[in-house]
Design an enzyme around this catalytic site. Sequence first.
Site, PDB file in Angstrom:
ATOM      1  N   ARG A 133       0.843  -0.941   0.138  1.00  0.00           N
ATOM      2  CA  ARG A 133       0.057   0.178  -0.035  1.00  0.00           C
ATOM      3  C   ARG A 133       1.129   1.147  -0.130  1.00  0.00           C
ATOM      4  O   ARG A 133       1.640   1.539   1.013  1.00  0.00           O
ATOM      5  CB  ARG A 133      -0.994  -0.073   1.260  1.00  0.00           C
ATOM      6  N   PRO A 134       1.106   1.829  -1.243  1.00  0.00           N
ATOM      7  CA  PRO A 134       2.348   2.667  -1.439  1.00  0.00           C
ATOM      8  C   PRO A 134       2.205   4.268  -0.643  1.00  0.00           C
ATOM      9  O   PRO A 134       2.130   5.183  -1.206  1.00  0.00           O
ATOM     10  CB  PRO A 134       2.194   3.010  -2.750  1.00  0.00           C
ATOM     11  N   CYS A 135       2.460   4.130   0.718  1.00  0.00           N
ATOM     12  CA  CYS A 135       2.434   5.457   1.325  1.00  0.00           C
ATOM     13  C   CYS A 135       3.606   6.159   0.952  1.00  0.00           C
ATOM     14  O   CYS A 135       3.632   7.476   1.336  1.00  0.00           O
ATOM     15  CB  CYS A 135       2.257   5.083   2.893  1.00  0.00           C
ATOM     16  N   HIS A 136       4.714   5.510   0.490  1.00  0.00           N
ATOM     17  CA  HIS A 136       5.878   6.030   0.051  1.00  0.00           C
ATOM     18  C   HIS A 136       5.603   7.008  -1.061  1.00  0.00           C
ATOM     19  O   HIS A 136       6.369   7.855  -1.103  1.00  0.00           O
ATOM     20  CB  HIS A 136       6.917   4.982  -0.361  1.00  0.00           C
ATOM     21  N   ARG A 137       4.599   7.097  -1.721  1.00  0.00           N
ATOM     22  CA  ARG A 137       4.397   7.934  -2.870  1.00  0.00           C
ATOM     23  C   ARG A 137       3.722   9.179  -2.329  1.00  0.00           C
ATOM     24  O   ARG A 137       3.458   9.967  -3.388  1.00  0.00           O
ATOM     25  CB  ARG A 137       3.314   7.364  -4.057  1.00  0.00           C
TER      26      ARG A 137
END
Length: 194
Positions: A133-137
């Site tokens: 779940r790409p919270c790094h984006r």
Amino acid sequence: MTVYTTIDSPLGELLLVGEESATAKGGTALASVSVPGQKGGALIGDGRRHDPAAFAQITAQFRAYFDGRLTAFDIEHTTRGTDFQQRVWKALEEIPYGATTSYGALAASIGASRAAVRAVGTAIGANPLLVVRPCHRVIGADGSLTGYAGGLERKRTLLDLEGALPAGPAVTPSPAARRPAAGSTVAGATVEAS
């Protein structure tokens, strides 16, 4: 039964925790992905069984992602959170590979007021599925790398892998050649165009 394994990655050792599931591909629904030293990361306690085989398909997808051959995970997961957290996490899942958004834009996308940006940041910080779940984006409105439970260097590594680093004096994006061909399939997940 709760099962777990660890895998090596460019971020360091990843701890994968899941629940056995008769309906999940490969028999395991992913509950958590965390890195050493992560704020709020999963811990291994009594009643959890080490079972690398239960994560074979999940591990294959992580390897393909880190090799630059996978842009979207196809992993059944089971995570619990408040209604607000679930809305934020769903919005995270909609940020495409190779793209970034700001905390304010993410708040607006779920219909939250500008005053709710801090609450959105808190919900992002509670995301139990790093990388998947790409919270790094999610980055600062000014393009700065801010707030990542796994640490800013890991966030930079992920954005560099995806060719999504914001322009800046000390930041150089990855070449587009690292992106996989659209429409290809890796470990049951389809590579999407970015």
